[in-house]
Design an enzyme around this catalytic site. Structure first.
Site, PDB file in Angstrom:
ATOM      1  N   ASP A 168      18.569 -33.794 -31.445  1.00 46.63           N
ATOM      2  CA  ASP A 168      17.614 -32.752 -30.986  1.00 46.63           C
ATOM      3  C   ASP A 168      17.827 -31.422 -31.552  1.00 46.63           C
ATOM      4  O   ASP A 168      18.878 -30.741 -31.258  1.00 46.63           O
ATOM      5  CB  ASP A 168      17.227 -32.734 -29.630  1.00 46.63           C
ATOM      6  CG  ASP A 168      16.263 -31.727 -28.839  1.00 46.63           C
ATOM      7  OD1 ASP A 168      15.724 -31.069 -29.939  1.00 46.63           O
ATOM      8  OD2 ASP A 168      15.897 -31.985 -27.770  1.00 46.63           O
ATOM      9  N   HIS A 220      13.867 -34.361 -30.441  1.00 44.19           N
ATOM     10  CA  HIS A 220      13.285 -34.058 -29.285  1.00 44.19           C
ATOM     11  C   HIS A 220      12.243 -35.021 -28.670  1.00 44.19           C
ATOM     12  O   HIS A 220      10.755 -34.892 -28.776  1.00 44.19           O
ATOM     13  CB  HIS A 220      12.473 -32.486 -29.351  1.00 44.19           C
ATOM     14  CG  HIS A 220      12.413 -31.802 -28.177  1.00 44.19           C
ATOM     15  ND1 HIS A 220      13.362 -31.451 -27.284  1.00 44.19           N
ATOM     16  CD2 HIS A 220      11.294 -31.063 -27.873  1.00 44.19           C
ATOM     17  CE1 HIS A 220      12.921 -30.757 -26.443  1.00 44.19           C
ATOM     18  NE2 HIS A 220      11.745 -30.432 -26.783  1.00 44.19           N
ATOM     19  N   SER A 226      12.093 -30.757 -21.757  1.00 47.66           N
ATOM     20  CA  SER A 226      12.079 -29.524 -22.487  1.00 47.66           C
ATOM     21  C   SER A 226      11.573 -28.368 -21.685  1.00 47.66           C
ATOM     22  O   SER A 226      12.363 -28.264 -20.671  1.00 47.66           O
ATOM     23  CB  SER A 226      10.785 -29.312 -23.609  1.00 47.66           C
ATOM     24  OG  SER A 226      11.363 -28.678 -24.607  1.00 47.66           O
TER      25      SER A 226
END
Length: 661
Positions: free
Chosen positions: A310, A341, A204
Site C-alpha cells: 500500500d 490499497h 482508509s
C-alpha cells in the site's frame, strides 16, 4: 485446511473480554437463531427481512461547534435495521462505518454513494454490510462525518471534529448522547432498539476514524476493523520531515467537504494550512491527530487488514499501531496481503465475509465460535496463497543488525553481520528523476544515484516479519538532503502487480451477491481476480527521511555541508520470505521519485558504511541469517541488462481511500 489453535495470553483485558462475552451471551440469548442460547450458537442466520427493514435518518449532536455559528454541530446518521426485533422488543448490536466519502467520492471498488428518495429517506447504503448483516440481526449505521454530505460542522482531517463525529454516535447508541429526527428541529430520537454494542469498520479514512474513536476508550465500542487505515496523520503526509505529497490536509479537506461546509469553514481550512507547515515539523495539530500514544485507552478488539504494498496509506501505519496495541495487550487479529490499497472484499471475498461474520458474531453478539482462539495472522505469501501464524510477528522474531560492506565495484557492496572497515564509504548523488524501481533494476551495476548492498544467494529461506529500521550516517554537500532506504528480494517470482491500476486486482464483469437487495440497493458486486507480474526482484519494504531531522524527529534544521549526520529511517511493516537461491538487498539513495518530494537542492551524499546498519526483524534472529547465508549457493555474476520489476509507482493524490490517482 485444519484449524490451528493458538494459546491466548491471559491478560486482565482478555479476562474482562471473556466475562463480557459470557454476560452478552445471557443478555442476547433471544437473538440467537431458533431461540438457542447465544453461548451455544455458532453463527447468526439471515432470518430477518431486508426489504422490510427500517430505514431512517437521525442527526446526532456532537457537542462541538466546529463551524463557529454559535450552535453545536449535528452529524447525519443513516440507519437500516431489521424490523422484526423492534416489533418483538429485542435490542440489537450495531455495525458502523463513519466516512467523509458518502457523497463526494463513493465507497468500495465501484465508488458507491448514498442515495435518498424524494423525502430524504435513505435508499442505498454503500457496500455490502447492510445487505449481509441486517438479515442476521444487526443494524448498519452509516455516519457522515462533520462537514460532509448532510452533516453540520467542518472536516478537520482526523482531528477532534472527525473523531467526535463518530464517537458521539457511539454515545447516542448507548443512551448517553442526543439525537434528533431532523437536522434543525427539536424532536428527539432515541436508540432504544440498540444494545449499545458497536463495531466500527472501514477502509482508509473510514478505518482511520475507527482507530481514532477506539483511542478515546469510548464505552460501548466493542471492536474495530480498520482496513488500510492511518494511525498518525503526520505519517500520512511526512516521513520524518520528508514531504510525501506536494499538498497538505487543507487540500484534502477542501476536496471532501460539502459545498455548504466549504463556504462556512474557512477558519478551519486556514488552521490546516497554518499549523501543518510544509517544513515537515511536528506541531500540535499533528500531535492531536496521532492515535498511537493513546493505544492504552483502547478497550475494543482490533481486526486489522493492510496491503503490504500500500503506497497510499503505507504499512508503517499498521506496524506502529499494531505494536502499540500489542504492548497494551489488546485482543487483535491481522490479515496482510500483497496488494496495494485494496479492501479484502476485493482480494479474498468469500473467506473475508465468512471471517468478518464470525468476528462480529463473537464480539457483538457474544457467540463462542472460537475465532478468538484461532491463528492471529493470515499472510499472503503469493497471489491467492495464504499462510497463518499463531502470533504476529512470530515469537521467534528477533531484531538483527545487518551491515553494509565495501564491494569490488563502486556503489555495489555486500550485506552481512560483519561491520565495514573504518573509513569505508559509498557516495551517490540525489537524482529526483529516479526512484526505487530504477535503483533496484540496476542494483548490480555502478550507477551514480544509489548505493546497493547484497547478500550472497541464500542456502535456505529467510523470513522477515515486522518493522525494520535503517540507521544511516551521511555527509551531504548541501544544506538540505532527503534519504530513502528500501529492502529488496533479488530473484524471479510472480507477485501481485501492486503498481498497476487496481493495485494487485483486476475487476471483472461478473457479479456475486452477498445477501438480499432492493431495487435501490443491490447486494451484487463485481468479482475480481489477482493481477500479477513476473519479476526479477521484489521491493518489500521502504522508508524515507529528511536528513535535516537528524537531531529531532519533530523538527528539521539546516545541514552543515561536509559534516557527517546520523538519522534512523523507519521502514514499513512487512512479512516477506526471501527464498533459498534469492538474495536480500538494501538500497540507500536520495529522492524516491513519485513517493517523496525532492529537497531544495540535489545533494551528493557520502555514506559511512561502518556507521550504517539495517535493523531487521528476522524470524530466528541472527542465527537464522547465519544458517541461511552459510549454505549459500553459487555466487551470481552481475547482469548487464536491467532487472525486470513492476512499473514505477504512480503518483498518488493524497485522498486516503478515495479516488487516489
Amino acid at each position: 485446511m485444519p484449524i490451528r489453535v493458538r494459546t491466548t495470553r491471559l491478560t486482565y483485558r482478555s479476562l474482562v473480554m471473556a466475562a463480557s462475552a459470557a454476560l452478552m451471551a445471557v443478555t442476547l440469548a433471544p437473538t440467537a437463531a431458533q431461540g438457542a442460547p447465544a453461548r451455544e450458537a455458532r453463527e447468526s442466520k439471515p432470518v430477518h427481512s431486508y426489504e422490510n427493514a427500517i430505514r431512517e435518518s437521525v442527526w446526532v449532536d456532537t457537542r462541538l461547534d466546529g463551524d463557529g455559528d454559535g450552535k453545536t454541530d449535528r452529524v447525519a446518521v443513516d440507519i437500516v435495521r431489521p424490523r422484526e426485533p423492534a416489533q418483538q422488543g429485542r435490542k440489537i448490536p450495531v455495525i458502523m462505518d463513519a466516512s467523509p466519502y458518502y457523497s463526494c467520492c463513493g465507497r468500495g471498488n465501484e465508488s458507491q454513494k448514498k442515495t435518498y428518495d424524494a423525502n430524504g429517506n435513505p435508499v442505498q447504503f454503500p457496500l455490502y454490510y447492510d445487505n449481509y448483516f441486517v438479515p442476521r440481526g444487526y443494524a448498519f449505521v452509516a455516519v457522515d462525518l462533520a462537514g460532509t454530505n448532510r452533516s453540520d460542522g467542518c472536516v478537520d482531517v482526523g482531528g477532534p471534529s472527525d473523531i467526535q463525529s463518530a464517537k458521539a454516535v457511539v454515545d447516542w447508541l448507548n443512551g448517553r448522547g442526543r439525537g434528533y429526527t431532523t437536522r434543525t428541529g427539536g424532536e428527539r430520537a432515541r436508540a432504544a432498539w440498540s444494545t449499545g454494542a458497536t463495531g466500527m469498520i472501514g477502509k482508509s479514512y473510514d478505518g482511520t476514524i475507527a482507530n481514532g474513536v477506539a483511542a478515546t476508550g469510548v464505552e460501548g465500542l466493542k471492536t474495530i476493523v480498520p482496513i488500510g487505515a492511518i494511525s498518525s496523520w503526520y505519517d500520512y503526509y511526512f516521513a520524518k520531515g520528508a514531504p510525501l505529497y506536494n499538498s497538505g490536509p487543507d487540500w484534502l479537506s477542501n476536496r471532501i467537504e460539502s459545498p455548504e461546509a466549504r463556504a462556512r469553514c474557512q477558519a478551519v481550512q486556514q488552521r490546516l494550512v497554518d499549523e501543518a507547515p510544509r517544513t515537515g515539523d511536528v506541531t500540535g495539530l499533528w500531535n492531536e491527530r496521532d492515535y498511537v500514544p493513546d493505544a492504552d485507552n483502547v478497550e475494543a478488539s482490533v481486526f486489522a487488514v493492510h496491503g503490504m504494498q500500500d503506497l497510499n496509506v503505507r504499512s508503517k501505519h499498521f506496524g506502529q499501531w499494531w505494536d502499540a496495541l500489542a504492548d497494551e495487550g489488546v485482543e487483535r487479529k491481522v490479515w496482510l496481503s500483497q496488494t496495494g490499497h485494496v479492501d479484502p472484499f476485493d482480494f479474498r471475498r468469500a473467506e473475508w465475509v465468512t471471517t468478518l461474520h464470525r468476528w462480529f458474531d463473537h464480539y457483538l453478539l457474544g457467540y463462542d465460535n472460537g475465532i478468538d482462539r484461532e491463528p492471529m495472522a493470515d499472510i499472503e505469501r503469493a497471489p491467492d496463497q495464504w499462510a497463518t501464524d499463531r502470533h504476529w510477528p512470530p515469537r521467534a522474531t528477533d531484531t538483527t543488525s545487518l551491515r553494509p560492506g565495501k564491494g569490488t565495484v563502486a556503489g555495489v557492496g555486500t550485506l552481512g553481520l560483519k561491520p565495514a572497515a573504518p573509513g569505508a564509504s559509498e557516495t551517490f548523488t540525489d537524482d529526483p528523476a529516479l526512484g526505487e524501481t530504477d535503483w533496484a533494476a540496476r542494483i548490480e551495476q555502478s550507477t551514480p544515484a544509489k548505493a546497493g548492498f547484497i547478500t550472497e544467494p541464500l542456502g535456505r529461506d529467510l523470513r522477515l516479519s515486522g518493522s525494520s529500521q535503517v540507521t544511516i550516517t551521511a555527509t551531504p554537500s548541501t544544506t538540505t538532503a532527503h534519504l530513502s532506504a528500501v529492502l529488496v528480494d533479488l530473484g524471479p517470482d510472480t507477485i501481485r502487480d501492486y503498481a498497476a491500476a487496481g493495485e494487485g486486482i483486476t475487476t471483472l464483469a461478473e457479479r456475486t451477491c452477498w445477501g438480499p437487495g432492493t431495487a435501490g440497493d443491490s447486494s451484487c458486486f463485481k468479482e475480481t481476480t489477482a493481477r500479477t507480474a513476473a519479476v526479477d526482484y521484489t521491493i518489500f519494504s521502504r522508508g524515507w527521511a529528511d536528513l535535516g531531522n537528524y537531531a529531532s524527529a519533530a523538527k528539521g534544521r539546516p545541514l552543515t555541508p561536509g559534516k557527517a549526520h546520523t538519522i534512523t529511517l523507519d521502514l514499513h511493516a512487512a512479512d516477506h520470505v526471501v527464498p533459498a537461491g534469492h538474495r536480500l538487498a538494501l538500497i540507500v539513495a536520495g529522492t524516491d521519485r513519485g513517493l517523496i518530494d525532492p529537497p531544495a537542492a540535489g545533494p551528493t551524499l557520502t555514506v559511512s558504511l561502518a556507521r550504517t546498519a539495517a535493523k531487521l526483524p528476522i524470524v530466528g534472529g541472527a542465527s537464522a541469517f547465519v544458517r541461511a547465508t552459510a549454505g549459500s549457493t553459487e555466487a551470481v555474476g552481475p547482469r548487464e541488462s536491467p532487472l525486470d520489476g513492476v512499473s514505477e509507482p504512480r503518483r498518488i493524490r493524497p485522498i486516503p481511500g478515495g479516488t487516489t490517482r
